[in-house]
Design a protein around this motif. Structure first.
Motif, mmCIF file in Angstrom:
data_model
loop_
_atom_site.group_PDB
_atom_site.id
_atom_site.type_symbol
_atom_site.label_atom_id
_atom_site.label_comp_id
_atom_site.label_asym_id
_atom_site.label_seq_id
_atom_site.Cartn_x
_atom_site.Cartn_y
_atom_site.Cartn_z
ATOM 1 N N GLN A 1 -6.103 -73.823 100.691
ATOM 2 C CA GLN A 1 -6.419 -73.017 99.507
ATOM 3 C C GLN A 1 -5.816 -73.558 98.222
ATOM 4 O O GLN A 1 -6.132 -73.056 97.141
ATOM 5 N N ILE A 2 -4.933 -74.551 98.299
ATOM 6 C CA ILE A 2 -4.245 -74.999 97.088
ATOM 7 C C ILE A 2 -5.110 -76.004 96.336
ATOM 8 O O ILE A 2 -6.050 -76.584 96.905
ATOM 9 N N PRO A 3 -4.840 -76.232 95.046
ATOM 10 C CA PRO A 3 -5.694 -77.115 94.247
ATOM 11 C C PRO A 3 -5.761 -78.549 94.743
ATOM 12 O O PRO A 3 -6.784 -79.208 94.588
ATOM 13 N N ASN A 4 -4.683 -79.066 95.324
ATOM 14 C CA ASN A 4 -4.650 -80.483 95.709
ATOM 15 C C ASN A 4 -4.079 -80.646 97.113
ATOM 16 O O ASN A 4 -2.989 -81.181 97.289
ATOM 17 N N PRO A 5 -4.820 -80.213 98.134
ATOM 18 C CA PRO A 5 -4.308 -80.304 99.502
ATOM 19 C C PRO A 5 -4.230 -81.752 99.981
ATOM 20 O O PRO A 5 -5.032 -82.595 99.551
ATOM 21 N N PRO A 6 -3.285 -82.052 100.855
ATOM 22 C CA PRO A 6 -3.261 -83.396 101.437
ATOM 23 C C PRO A 6 -4.426 -83.581 102.395
ATOM 24 O O PRO A 6 -4.848 -82.626 103.063
ATOM 25 N N ALA A 7 -4.952 -84.785 102.454
ATOM 26 C CA ALA A 7 -6.040 -85.063 103.398
ATOM 27 C C ALA A 7 -5.506 -85.104 104.821
ATOM 28 O O ALA A 7 -6.175 -84.652 105.763
ATOM 29 N N VAL A 8 -4.310 -85.652 104.970
ATOM 30 C CA VAL A 8 -3.696 -85.743 106.295
ATOM 31 C C VAL A 8 -2.215 -85.407 106.194
ATOM 32 O O VAL A 8 -1.596 -85.525 105.132
ATOM 33 N N THR B 1 2.081 -73.711 101.891
ATOM 34 C CA THR B 1 2.043 -73.262 103.283
ATOM 35 C C THR B 1 2.466 -71.807 103.415
ATOM 36 O O THR B 1 2.114 -71.142 104.393
ATOM 37 N N SER B 2 3.206 -71.305 102.436
ATOM 38 C CA SER B 2 3.908 -70.021 102.570
ATOM 39 C C SER B 2 3.221 -68.898 101.803
ATOM 40 O O SER B 2 2.524 -69.133 100.812
ATOM 41 N N ARG C 1 4.856 -78.952 96.544
ATOM 42 C CA ARG C 1 3.641 -78.129 96.515
ATOM 43 C C ARG C 1 3.235 -77.710 97.921
ATOM 44 O O ARG C 1 2.541 -76.686 98.111
ATOM 45 N N LEU C 2 3.674 -78.481 98.931
ATOM 46 C CA LEU C 2 3.323 -78.165 100.315
ATOM 47 C C LEU C 2 4.194 -77.039 100.853
ATOM 48 O O LEU C 2 3.733 -76.217 101.653
ATOM 49 N N THR D 1 8.926 -76.532 92.738
ATOM 50 C CA THR D 1 8.384 -75.619 93.743
ATOM 51 C C THR D 1 8.012 -74.285 93.107
ATOM 52 O O THR D 1 6.981 -73.686 93.442
ATOM 53 N N ALA D 2 8.845 -73.814 92.179
ATOM 54 C CA ALA D 2 8.528 -72.564 91.473
ATOM 55 C C ALA D 2 7.218 -72.707 90.697
ATOM 56 O O ALA D 2 6.367 -71.809 90.721
ATOM 57 N N ARG D 3 7.048 -73.823 90.006
ATOM 58 C CA ARG D 3 5.811 -74.035 89.231
ATOM 59 C C ARG D 3 4.595 -74.094 90.157
ATOM 60 O O ARG D 3 3.555 -73.474 89.883
ATOM 61 N N PHE D 4 4.713 -74.825 91.254
ATOM 62 C CA PHE D 4 3.597 -74.904 92.194
ATOM 63 C C PHE D 4 3.257 -73.528 92.766
ATOM 64 O O PHE D 4 2.086 -73.200 92.975
ATOM 65 N N THR D 5 4.271 -72.730 93.027
ATOM 66 C CA THR D 5 4.043 -71.389 93.555
ATOM 67 C C THR D 5 3.173 -70.578 92.601
ATOM 68 O O THR D 5 2.202 -69.917 93.014
ATOM 69 N N LEU D 6 3.505 -70.628 91.321
ATOM 70 C CA LEU D 6 2.733 -69.891 90.313
ATOM 71 C C LEU D 6 1.337 -70.482 90.148
ATOM 72 O O LEU D 6 0.358 -69.751 90.025
ATOM 73 N N GLU D 7 1.236 -71.793 90.162
ATOM 74 C CA GLU D 7 -0.059 -72.463 90.040
ATOM 75 C C GLU D 7 -0.981 -72.077 91.200
ATOM 76 O O GLU D 7 -2.196 -71.922 91.022
ATOM 77 N N GLN D 8 -0.396 -71.907 92.374
ATOM 78 C CA GLN D 8 -1.172 -71.576 93.569
ATOM 79 C C GLN D 8 -1.451 -70.080 93.706
ATOM 80 O O GLN D 8 -2.123 -69.658 94.651
ATOM 81 N N GLY D 9 -0.923 -69.287 92.768
ATOM 82 C CA GLY D 9 -1.167 -67.859 92.803
ATOM 83 C C GLY D 9 -0.415 -67.127 93.895
ATOM 84 O O GLY D 9 -0.830 -66.049 94.331
#
Length: 309
Positions: A86-93, A214-215, A209-210, A232-240
């Motif tokens: 669901q995140i904007p830039n998920p890892p492919a693997v 994941t959480s 961001r992972l 991590t805080a910024r990514f959390t907010l970016e990911q909603g």
């Protein structure tokens, strides 16, 4: 597309996870990558990638590196972490040693140099998450991360660590014993970088961001300014996802190591610059009063965490 094929695509210069996933989702057959690379790249607007390099690699895909007790999990696999889709830039693997995160999860992160109060909060939060049926996600770093992993294990829970290094060489070296315990207890180590990779500032930020992705929510146990924890805080907010922040305990209120916590729990809000945010995200952060969705303090304790699950 099999994870080995996704990994092979990532070996093409200039072809990152986002483009690899667009290619796979477009259902371009492997043979089309060999025979019509110009058309395939045009279909996903990847004009900067060399068609010849794509064709050459597709004609003779390299095998992924091998490392003991590790496996490769791809975006399309059933055991790929659901939250990351669901995140904007998920890892492919993802490279995995142990198990993949599952069930309800909370991230607990913070400074490598905690005070006694910060370390105690990390333990309290992790123990409560275990009691409420959550697994704990962190990053195996010294300080708060280590305290969260250790408290989870001591409470009989499962914990997972996202690394900025290869899963075959956990970093820092002094935490390799802890890494073994995490795996032995039913948790796991995960990384999007290949086995054998040493950590770098870029890979450490990228893995942040992972942790949040994941959480269900992220808990900032203690952080100063500047700090990698704020990525991590910024990514959390970016990911909603909900951002939970511990308020500095009274006896440590003015300690510099709590500077980020003070800012993120300030009812008047805070400067988005401390989170390295820009654009619309910076505007959203500037409007939040406080930035944290939930503030944990000596009065509320950790009992409200389960309400975020």
């Amino acid at each position: 597309m099999a994870p080995e094929r996704l990994w092979a695509l990532l070996q093409v210069p200039g072809l990152g996870p986002a483009t690899a996933l667009r290619l796979a989702k477009a259902e371009a057959s492997w043979q089309r990558l060999v025979d019509a690379p110009v058309d395939v790249l045009a279909s996903v607007k990847a004009g900067r990638v060399s068609p010849q390099a794509l064709s050459d690699l597709a004609a003779s895909p390299p095998p992924p590196p091998e490392a003991p007790e590790t496996r490769l999990v791809g975006f399309f696999d059933d055991d790929y972490p659901d939250g990351l889709r669901q995140i904007p830039n998920p890892p492919a693997v993802l490279w995995v040693r142990g198990t993949v995160p599952e069930g309800p999860l909370g991230a607990v992160v913070g400074t490598r140099h905690p005070t006694a109060g910060g370390e105690q909060w990390a333990r309290n939060v992790s123990e409560r998450l275990v009691a409420d049926g959550f697994g704990v996600v962190s990053g195996l770093a010294a300080g708060i991360d280590s305290a969260a992993h250790r408290a989870t294990l001591d409470a009989g829970g499962r914990t997972w660590a996202y690394l900025g290094s290869g899963v075959d060489r956990p970093s820092p070296a002094e935490n390799r014993g802890l890494a073994d315990e995490i795996v032995a207890s039913g948790g796991g180590l995960l990384a999007e970088v290949d086995p054998g990779t040493e950590p770098s500032p870029h890979t450490l930020v990228s893995r942040d961001r992972l942790q949040s992705g994941t959480s269900r929510f992220t808990v900032i146990a203690q952080s100063g300014i500047p700090s990698g924890t704020l990525h991590t805080a910024r990514f959390t907010l970016e990911q909603g996802r909900p951002l939970v922040v511990v308020a500095p305990p009274g006896e440590e209120l003015g300690v510099p190591g709590w500077a980020a916590n003070r800012a993120l729990t300030d009812p008047g809000g805070c400067d988005p610059g401390i989170l390295k945010a820009s654009g619309r995200l910076a505007e959203q952060i500037a409007e939040r009063r406080p930035v944290a969705d939930l503030v944990l303090d000596e009065d509320t304790g950790v009992g409200l965490l389960a309400t975020l699950g």
